[in-house]
Motif scaffolding. Structure first.
Motif, PDB file in Angstrom:
ATOM      1  N   LEU A 199       0.829  -1.210   0.000  1.00  7.19           N
ATOM      2  CA  LEU A 199       0.000   0.000   0.000  1.00  7.19           C
ATOM      3  C   LEU A 199       0.861   1.257   0.000  1.00  7.19           C
ATOM      4  O   LEU A 199       0.546   2.247  -0.673  1.00  7.19           O
ATOM      5  CB  LEU A 199      -0.934   0.001   1.204  1.00  7.19           C
ATOM      6  CG  LEU A 199      -2.098  -0.996   1.167  1.00  7.19           C
ATOM      7  CD1 LEU A 199      -2.858  -0.982   2.489  1.00  7.19           C
ATOM      8  CD2 LEU A 199      -3.044  -0.648   0.020  1.00  7.19           C
ATOM      9  N   ASP A 200       1.963   1.227   0.772  1.00  5.36           N
ATOM     10  CA  ASP A 200       2.867   2.373   0.795  1.00  5.36           C
ATOM     11  C   ASP A 200       3.436   2.623  -0.597  1.00  5.36           C
ATOM     12  O   ASP A 200       3.474   3.766  -1.081  1.00  5.36           O
ATOM     13  CB  ASP A 200       4.013   2.133   1.782  1.00  5.36           C
ATOM     14  CG  ASP A 200       3.541   2.103   3.228  1.00  5.36           C
ATOM     15  OD1 ASP A 200       2.444   2.627   3.503  1.00  5.36           O
ATOM     16  OD2 ASP A 200       4.275   1.547   4.063  1.00  5.36           O
ATOM     17  N   ALA A 215       3.645   5.651  -5.727  1.00  4.95           N
ATOM     18  CA  ALA A 215       3.639   5.619  -7.191  1.00  4.95           C
ATOM     19  C   ALA A 215       2.508   6.458  -7.780  1.00  4.95           C
ATOM     20  O   ALA A 215       2.650   7.025  -8.872  1.00  4.95           O
ATOM     21  CB  ALA A 215       3.519   4.177  -7.672  1.00  4.95           C
ATOM     22  N   GLU A 216       1.396   6.560  -7.047  1.00  2.89           N
ATOM     23  CA  GLU A 216       0.196   7.172  -7.621  1.00  2.89           C
ATOM     24  C   GLU A 216      -0.109   8.572  -7.099  1.00  2.89           C
ATOM     25  O   GLU A 216      -0.631   9.405  -7.848  1.00  2.89           O
ATOM     26  CB  GLU A 216      -1.003   6.252  -7.363  1.00  2.89           C
ATOM     27  CG  GLU A 216      -0.861   4.869  -7.992  1.00  2.89           C
ATOM     28  CD  GLU A 216      -1.920   3.901  -7.501  1.00  2.89           C
ATOM     29  OE1 GLU A 216      -2.811   4.341  -6.739  1.00  2.89           O
ATOM     30  OE2 GLU A 216      -1.859   2.705  -7.863  1.00  2.89           O
ATOM     31  N   ALA A 217       0.183   8.835  -5.833  1.00  2.83           N
ATOM     32  CA  ALA A 217      -0.201  10.121  -5.246  1.00  2.83           C
ATOM     33  C   ALA A 217       0.737  11.240  -5.702  1.00  2.83           C
ATOM     34  O   ALA A 217       1.934  11.011  -5.925  1.00  2.83           O
ATOM     35  CB  ALA A 217      -0.177  10.024  -3.721  1.00  2.83           C
ATOM     36  N   PRO A 218       0.216  12.454  -5.854  1.00  2.00           N
ATOM     37  CA  PRO A 218       1.082  13.596  -6.187  1.00  2.00           C
ATOM     38  C   PRO A 218       2.152  13.796  -5.111  1.00  2.00           C
ATOM     39  O   PRO A 218       1.873  13.649  -3.919  1.00  2.00           O
ATOM     40  CB  PRO A 218       0.094  14.773  -6.221  1.00  2.00           C
ATOM     41  CG  PRO A 218      -1.236  14.142  -6.475  1.00  2.00           C
ATOM     42  CD  PRO A 218      -1.197  12.813  -5.787  1.00  2.00           C
ATOM     43  N   GLY A 222      -1.089  12.527   1.364  1.00  2.00           N
ATOM     44  CA  GLY A 222      -1.057  11.071   1.243  1.00  2.00           C
ATOM     45  C   GLY A 222       0.318  10.563   0.860  1.00  2.00           C
ATOM     46  O   GLY A 222       0.789   9.547   1.382  1.00  2.00           O
ATOM     47  N   TYR A 223       0.972  11.277  -0.057  1.00  2.00           N
ATOM     48  CA  TYR A 223       2.312  10.880  -0.482  1.00  2.00           C
ATOM     49  C   TYR A 223       3.298  11.006   0.680  1.00  2.00           C
ATOM     50  O   TYR A 223       4.102  10.098   0.933  1.00  2.00           O
ATOM     51  CB  TYR A 223       2.766  11.743  -1.659  1.00  2.00           C
ATOM     52  CG  TYR A 223       4.134  11.374  -2.176  1.00  2.00           C
ATOM     53  CD1 TYR A 223       4.281  10.466  -3.226  1.00  2.00           C
ATOM     54  CD2 TYR A 223       5.289  11.917  -1.613  1.00  2.00           C
ATOM     55  CE1 TYR A 223       5.545  10.112  -3.697  1.00  2.00           C
ATOM     56  CE2 TYR A 223       6.554  11.561  -2.076  1.00  2.00           C
ATOM     57  CZ  TYR A 223       6.672  10.670  -3.113  1.00  2.00           C
ATOM     58  OH  TYR A 223       7.916  10.301  -3.573  1.00  2.00           O
TER      59      TYR A 223
END
Length: 204
Positions: free
Chosen positions: A119-120, A125-128, A133-134
């Motif tokens: 999940l981390d 990889a996906e969050a800005p 969240g990043y």
């Protein structure tokens, strides 16, 4: 470059009801550490800092964990206890208790980290990069790597207790003496003692 260094802080303290609490406070104050709550940074590169291991050994030095080691808390050893004796394994019982204390702490720390590595990595990889969240995922991932490294080292150390050299063995070696480790060696000593006794007997 990694977003966050793979490091984590673990905190330990000497038990309030430790029979040798005052002596341990004195030992720690000599080196600028706290008996109430002391933090140590573990990292993927250095998962078990020497001072962390020394602290864990001190926590379990003497009763109730290892009463036979309490003599090291006497004033005679005060100057050398931290920088010499606690930097190396004291006794098998003490080392086992110290490593277990560390292992319990890292297990608890891992349990408090939300999610898992997958999940981390997905968040990273996906969050800005500038999102909350990043940043949270980056911190969790870094801490998880550091604490996991410490957990692996502690598990390995707990499985290698029989191969360590403890205070008693080091002391005997310093005195050029050899510890008796097997029943065969003990019997050889007994036989040698009997021969010496017989050779010193006289018929009158």
């Amino acid at each position: 470059a990694e977003p966050v260094p793979p490091e984590a802080s673990l905190r330990f303290g000497v038990a309030d009801d430790d029979p040798n609490y005052d002596e341990k406070v004195d030992v720690l104050e000599r080196v600028g550490l706290s008996a109430v709550e002391q933090g140590f940074v573990v990292s993927e590169a250095d998962p078990l800092p020497p001072d962390l291991l020394a602290y864990l050994r001190l926590c379990h030095l003497g009763p109730p964990s290892t009463p036979s080691d309490a003599f090291l808390l006497e004033a005679l050893f005060a100057d050398d206890l931290w920088r010499e004796h606690l930097q190396q394994p004291v006794s098998r019982q003490n080392e086992a208790a110290a490593l277990q204390l560390g292992h319990d702490a890292v297990t608890s720390a891992l349990g408090k980290l939300r999610g898992d590595v997958q999940l981390d990595l997905a968040s990273l990889a996906e969050a800005p990069r500038e999102s909350v969240g990043y940043r949270c995922a980056a911190v969790r991932y870094a801490e998880r790597r550091a604490v996991s490294a410490a957990a692996n080292e502690l598990r390995a150390a707990l499985g290698s207790l029989d191969g360590l050299e403890y205070y008693q063995e080091r002391r005997l070696k310093l005195l050029n003496l050899t510890p008796v480790e097997t029943e065969e060696e003990l019997e050889a000593l007994r036989s040698a003692g009997r021969r010496t006794s017989d050779s010193s007997s006289y018929d009158w």
